[in-house]
Design a protein around this motif. Structure first.
Motif, PDB file in Angstrom:
ATOM      1  N   ILE A 155       0.777  -0.776  -0.137  1.00  0.00           N
ATOM      2  CA  ILE A 155       0.582   0.015   0.091  1.00  0.00           C
ATOM      3  C   ILE A 155       1.421   1.308  -0.015  1.00  0.00           C
ATOM      4  CG2 ILE A 155      -1.346   1.498   1.270  1.00  0.00           C
ATOM      5  CD1 ILE A 155      -3.234  -0.943  -0.073  1.00  0.00           C
ATOM      6  N   THR A 156       2.051   1.665   1.028  1.00  0.00           N
ATOM      7  CA  THR A 156       2.509   2.377   1.182  1.00  0.00           C
ATOM      8  C   THR A 156       3.717   2.619  -0.634  1.00  0.00           C
ATOM      9  OG1 THR A 156       3.441   1.928   3.361  1.00  0.00           O
ATOM     10  CG2 THR A 156       4.560   3.267   2.033  1.00  0.00           C
ATOM     11  N   PHE A 157       3.941   1.357  -1.384  1.00  0.00           N
ATOM     12  CA  PHE A 157       4.685   1.917  -2.534  1.00  0.00           C
ATOM     13  C   PHE A 157       3.697   2.541  -3.523  1.00  0.00           C
ATOM     14  CE2 PHE A 157       7.625  -0.875  -1.478  1.00  0.00           C
ATOM     15  CZ  PHE A 157       8.587   0.759  -1.053  1.00  0.00           C
ATOM     16  N   ALA A 158       2.449   1.745  -3.075  1.00  0.00           N
ATOM     17  CA  ALA A 158       0.997   2.615  -4.310  1.00  0.00           C
ATOM     18  C   ALA A 158       1.148   3.454  -3.856  1.00  0.00           C
ATOM     19  CB  ALA A 158       0.032   1.445  -3.875  1.00  0.00           C
ATOM     20  N   ARG A 159       0.601   4.325  -2.711  1.00  0.00           N
ATOM     21  CA  ARG A 159       1.390   5.458  -2.426  1.00  0.00           C
ATOM     22  C   ARG A 159       2.448   6.479  -3.433  1.00  0.00           C
ATOM     23  NH1 ARG A 159      -1.835   3.770   3.170  1.00  0.00           N
ATOM     24  NH2 ARG A 159      -4.413   4.488   1.824  1.00  0.00           N
ATOM     25  N   GLY A 164      -0.286  11.068 -10.569  1.00  0.00           N
ATOM     26  CA  GLY A 164      -1.074  11.555 -11.839  1.00  0.00           C
ATOM     27  C   GLY A 164      -2.106  10.181 -11.419  1.00  0.00           C
ATOM     28  N   VAL A 165      -2.540   9.503 -10.365  1.00  0.00           N
ATOM     29  CA  VAL A 165      -3.340   7.914 -10.253  1.00  0.00           C
ATOM     30  C   VAL A 165      -4.186   8.451  -8.995  1.00  0.00           C
ATOM     31  CG1 VAL A 165      -3.813   5.208  -9.686  1.00  0.00           C
ATOM     32  CG2 VAL A 165      -1.977   6.563 -11.481  1.00  0.00           C
ATOM     33  N   ASP A 166      -5.380   8.490  -8.912  1.00  0.00           N
ATOM     34  CA  ASP A 166      -5.569   8.633  -7.252  1.00  0.00           C
ATOM     35  C   ASP A 166      -5.985   7.097  -7.341  1.00  0.00           C
ATOM     36  OD1 ASP A 166      -8.389   9.265  -5.317  1.00  0.00           O
ATOM     37  OD2 ASP A 166      -9.596  10.069  -6.623  1.00  0.00           O
ATOM     38  N   GLU A 172     -10.369   1.578  -2.543  1.00  0.00           N
ATOM     39  CA  GLU A 172     -11.751   1.668  -2.129  1.00  0.00           C
ATOM     40  C   GLU A 172     -12.058   0.640  -3.791  1.00  0.00           C
ATOM     41  OE1 GLU A 172     -13.168   2.554  -0.037  1.00  0.00           O
ATOM     42  OE2 GLU A 172     -15.269   1.648  -0.002  1.00  0.00           O
ATOM     43  N   ASP A 173     -11.711   1.259  -5.041  1.00  0.00           N
ATOM     44  CA  ASP A 173     -12.677   0.250  -6.111  1.00  0.00           C
ATOM     45  C   ASP A 173     -12.435  -0.634  -5.815  1.00  0.00           C
ATOM     46  OD1 ASP A 173     -13.952   1.962  -6.609  1.00  0.00           O
ATOM     47  OD2 ASP A 173     -12.033   2.353  -8.934  1.00  0.00           O
TER      48      ASP A 173
END
Ligand code: FE2
Ligand code: FE2
Length: 193
Positions: A155-159, A164-166, A172-173
């Motif tokens: 999750i930390t790396f995704a953030r 440019g990505v929400d 949540e999706d």
């Protein structure tokens, strides 16, 4: 727990406990898939030094988990059966956005990984608090802690890489999709069954 939309029916743990040999074999292959996924993420994103560094740690930990489960299988006089398919993971994989830019692809693959860690963590927690076999219960508790750490890393790396990505919206999706998907599971003696 970990944002999951639907908790596993506790009766699933009783189903799992009724066939320890099958759950152990399925579990062993889940760990193999987790190690393979981490290595695949390295090969797809080799330019990110910090990501590669952490993914190599995760790959080693998953391989260690695979070995731990295999040792339990041997201790109990069982043998590791053929690789099991994981239809839950395969269904979740279809939710990953195909195409798109590299950031979007990386974010989706990281969230897919975080999602599996989150559900695995929840399942291990349930096993650790439900099953009567105390040795296995302790083992599942240890794994729950380790997979929670992997969830946090993904999750930390995704953030971090979600320029440019929400990322919050996309997470949540994933949670909503998984919440619907998991409704058809919880009936078999497999980790995600
Ligand atoms: Fe693991
Ligand atoms: Fe993990």
């Amino acid at each position: 727990m970990l944002g999951l939309k639907l908790e596993t029916d506790p009766r699933w743990a009783n189903i799992a406990e009724s066939n320890i040999e099958e759950i152990l074999t399925d579990h062993a292959w889940c760990e193999q898939k987790a190690a393979t996924n981490a290595i695949k993420l390295v090969s797809l994103n080799s330019e990110h030094v910090d990501l590669v560094t952490e993914l190599l740690v995760i790959a080693q930990e998953e391989l260690e988990h695979f070995q731990m489960v295999h040792n339990i299988i041997k201790e109990r006089g069982y043998t590791l059966g053929p690789e099991r398919k994981d239809s839950y993971v395969n269904e979740l994989f279809k939710f990953i956005i195909k195409g798109g830019n590299k950031h979007q692809q990386l974010v989706d693959r990281l969230l897919f990984s975080a999602m599996i860690e989150a559900r695995s963590c929840e399942r291990f927690k349930l096993l650790s608090t439900t099953i009567k076999d105390q040795k296995l219960a302790k083992f599942y508790h240890e794994l729950m802690v380790s997979e929670a750490g992997h969830y946090t890393t993904f999750i930390t790396f995704a953030r971090q890489y979600g320029k440019g990505v929400d990322v919050e919206k996309r997470w949540e999706d994933f949670l909503l999709f998984e919440g619907e998907l998991i409704k058809s599971y919880g009936k078999n003696e497999t980790i995600h069954g």
